[in-house]
Scaffold this active site. Structure first.
Site, PDB file in Angstrom:
ATOM      1  N   THR A  22       0.806  -1.222   0.000  1.00  0.00           N
ATOM      2  CA  THR A  22       0.000   0.000   0.000  1.00  0.00           C
ATOM      3  C   THR A  22       0.840   1.273   0.000  1.00  0.00           C
ATOM      4  O   THR A  22       0.353   2.325  -0.418  1.00  0.00           O
ATOM      5  CB  THR A  22      -0.928   0.014   1.227  1.00  0.00           C
ATOM      6  OG1 THR A  22      -0.146  -0.133   2.415  1.00  0.00           O
ATOM      7  CG2 THR A  22      -1.942  -1.110   1.140  1.00  0.00           C
ATOM      8  N   CYS A  23       2.087   1.192   0.448  1.00  0.00           N
ATOM      9  CA  CYS A  23       2.928   2.393   0.469  1.00  0.00           C
ATOM     10  C   CYS A  23       3.214   2.902  -0.943  1.00  0.00           C
ATOM     11  O   CYS A  23       3.440   4.090  -1.154  1.00  0.00           O
ATOM     12  CB  CYS A  23       4.250   2.122   1.185  1.00  0.00           C
ATOM     13  SG  CYS A  23       4.064   1.877   2.958  1.00  0.00           S
TER      14      CYS A  23
END
EC number: 2.3.2.26
Length: 704
Positions: free
Chosen positions: A670-671
């Protein structure tokens, strides 16, 4: 570090070095903060030394200001030099000389403090020193102009500034015959055949530094013989082009000098009078270059009375531009974006419990350092290893949903069931005002860090955040029938209907009906055809504002910790919803268009085609789950998928190839907004595995 003491000793034995230090304020290579500290130390030695420093700084600032107004000087260098000197001047002035008795700052008592004498005895400039702040009337300022008849250093510069603005106003008036709107003349564009016919003069035009010669230049400009309306318009634009930025910088310096004599939060009456006097020219500057508000016209953001005069111009600018100005000003002076969201140490991490996310988050946020939260947020769920932007986004997403959880009684659903409004009976929860303050902090933090929240409010509540008055149409969100009744009253003559309405209404308080006056003595005041508009507005304010005023105040207290009221005014209620919650619908075509491929995948690969076919087949809720699975957020930012943020800025949705093994599920990072999609052998298997991942793995984090 001893610099102040060292300079004190040197000047004691070599007095000529005093002017050397004063001249150093023009040197960009020297740290401004260091110079401030040295001059602050020197000013504390005696009142005469303090006055000498201020007068010398004023003289240097005046010289630099006149150079800036001389069209032959380098604008950028001269502008920076002037504002730097004025900042130092204002800092020293605010500090004031030490009191022999207690050593404390002498405050803002303009009639009693020694430092006020710098404006009277040393003739730097004289502004409102005889005004009693408590009795100040901002609408009548005839008594303000009590300056000395002698030319003072900075008064000389302010006089030149006034001359230039009067000159430009005169040039504008010459062209006013073609339009009732002065600023529209300046915005009128030349046709394509004339765009290069009369280029604006360069700043290399020969100019002078002194006021006397500046006035001569002004007289020469006044002798322009305009032949024809189009040429007159072009000449007028040339005058503005040559001077707008330079004059705006001097206006900023004037504002700073006026402000340093006023108590915090109060705008100088002299400056308000100045803005009103030159209203047309200043609006012209803003119309031509709205960004000037953030470069030089800070007073518009700091003074609501002045901001309102320019608001229609500001809100006419593109939403995208206002968003950029908003974040540019909001984050001014903060660390580089590369360092945002990276905690300095373990103590900066917000450790929250997933099973009590609302209460645990409220506890840690209330204890956290506000300045550090503005710089960056790091969140870790108790018992989980994962950290990073994906976790932060999920925290905001889940927490925003918890804020409207009925168990806390903070918000109630609107009539349409899709938006929320503060609950007028929220006091059933003893901690409701603390929780409203926390809710404001969360939304302020989310906006500060460009994170989206999974919640939509009523239009009236967005108006409360923006400080916009509500109207009777806003009542429809909580009571559509009542809103229709108010509309009927406005649309019809009620003189002979016998409604017997008074300025008092019954309202529900914890299930019991109570009579509430709309105004003092309202129960005895009948509603008539003449006062019905006032009645409708007061009823609206009661239902939409007065009934929830404590809740609104608590929420705004938390919100304004991270978002200044002056900046949020740049938007309307619809735009604020976009900023906070993003676009409610997911455009698959936009998603596809703004997706990147890596680790072996390309747009034309069979697996990729299957993937997008599956996305088309998903329900809206499943698409939201997919977006959340990969990015940590269930919302699309305003502007679409091209504006999705990653750990270090904009980061497109990305699909990376992973070797396939039986029963392998997709995973995500998700980063960096990355979906790690195995090379499935068929569309059916891909869809099955993807849905399993979405419904069973959209929450929780481990380290990649």
């Amino acid at each position: 570090g001893g610099y102040g003491e060292t300079c004190e000793v040197l000047i004691q034995y070599h007095p000529r070095l005093f002017q050397t230090i004063i001249q150093m304020t023009q040197n960009e290579d020297l740290r401004e903060n260091m110079l401030r500290q040295v001059l602050e130390h020197l000013s504390q030695q005696s009142e005469s030394q303090y006055l000498k420093i201020l007068t010398s700084l004023a003289e240097v600032a005046t010289t630099n200001g006149h150079k800036l107004l001389s069209l032959s000087s380098n604008y950028e260098a001269q502008m920076k030099s002037l504002l730097r000197i004025v900042r130092i001047f204002c800092h020293v002035f605010r500090i004031g000389p030490s009191s022999p008795s207690n050593g404390n700052d002498m405050g803002y008592n303009g009639n009693k403090t020694p430092r006020s004498q710098v404006f009277k005895v040393r003739k730097v400039y004289d502004v409102v020193r005889k005004i009693d702040v408590k009795e100040m009337n901002f609408t009548k300022h005839a008594f303000i102009y009590q300056t000395s008849h002698e030319q003072e250093p900075l008064e000389l510069l302010w006089h030149s500034l006034d001359e230039w603005l009067v000159l430009i106003a005169t040039e504008l008036m010459k062209n006013k015959r073609d339009s009732a709107n002065i600023t529209s003349i300046l915005l009128k564009q030349k046709g394509p055949d004339h765009q290069d016919a009369t280029p604006a003069p360069s700043f290399a035009t020969v100019g002078t530094e002194g006021r006397k010669e500046l006035s001569t230049d002004a007289v020469e400009l006044k002798t322009y013989d305009v032949a024809g309306k189009q040429e007159a318009c072009a000449d007028c634009q040339d005058v503005i082009s040559m001077t707008a930025n330079r004059l705006s910088a001097v206006i900023q310096a004037f504002y700073m000098c006026c402000s340093c004599q006023m108590p915090p939060g109060m705008t100088s009456p002299r400056f308000i009078e100045f803005v009103c006097k030159h209203d047309d020219v200043l609006k012209c500057f803003v119309n031509r270059n709205p960004k000037i508000i953030f470069d030089h016209f800070h007073f518009l953001l700091e003074c609501p009375e002045l901001m309102s005069r320019f608001m229609h111009i500001i809100k006419a600018q593109p939403f995208k531009d206002r968003c950029e100005w908003f974040y540019e000003h909001l984050h001014a002076g903060q660390p580089d974006s590369d360092m945002v969201h990276r905690p300095v140490n373990e103590n900066d991490i917000l450790l929250v419990h997933r099973d009590s996310i609302f209460r645990s988050s409220c506890e840690v946020v209330s204890k956290a350092n506000c300045a550090k939260l503005k710089q960056g947020i790091a969140v870790r769920f108790h018992g989980e290893e994962g950290m990073g932007q994906g976790v932060v986004r999920e925290w905001f997403d889940i927490l925003s949903s918890e804020i409207v959880n009925p168990d806390y009684a903070l918000f109630t659903q609107s009539a349409d069931g899709t938006t929320f409004q503060p609950n007028s009976n929220s006091s059933v929860n003893p901690d409701h005002l603390n929780y409203f303050r926390f809710a404001g902090q969360i939304l302020g933090l989310a906006l500060n860090h460009r994170q989206l929240v999974n919640i939509y409010f009523t239009r009236s509540f967005y108006k409360h955040i923006l400080g916009i008055p509500v109207n009777y149409q806003d009542v429809a969100s909580i009571d559509p029938e009542y809103a229709k009744n108010l509309q009927w009253i406005l649309d019809n003559d009620i003189s002979d209907l016998g409604l017997e309405l008074t300025f008092s209404v019954e309202t529900d308080v914890f299930g019991a009906m109570e009579e509430v006056p709309l105004k003092p003595g309202g129960a005895s005041i009948l509603v008539t055809q003449e006062n019905k508009a006032e009645y409708v507005q007061l009823v609206t304010e009661l239902r939409m504002t007065r009934a929830i005023q404590p809740q609104i105040n608590a929420f705004l207290q938390g919100f304004h910790m991270f978002i200044p009221p002056s900046l949020i005014q740049l938007f309307d209620e619809y735009e604020l919803e976009l900023l906070l919650s993003g676009m409610p619908e997911i455009d698959v075509n936009d998603w596809l268009k703004n997706t990147e491929y890596t680790s072996g995948y390309e747009r034309g690969d069979q697996v990729i085609q299957w993937f997008w076919d599956v996305v088309e087949e998903l329900t809206q809720e499943e698409r939201v789950l997919l977006l959340q699975f990969v990015t940590g957020s269930s919302r699309v930012p305003h502007g679409g998928f091209a504006h999705i943020m990653g750990g270090s800025g904009l980061q497109n949705f990305t699909i990376a190839a992973v070797p396939y093994t039986a029963n392998l599920l997709p995973t995500s990072s998700t980063c960096i907004n990355m979906l790690k999609l195995p090379e499935y052998p068929s569309k059916e298997i891909l869809k099955d595995r993807l849905l399993v991942a979405l419904h069973c793995g959209s929450y929780g984090y481990t380290m990649a």
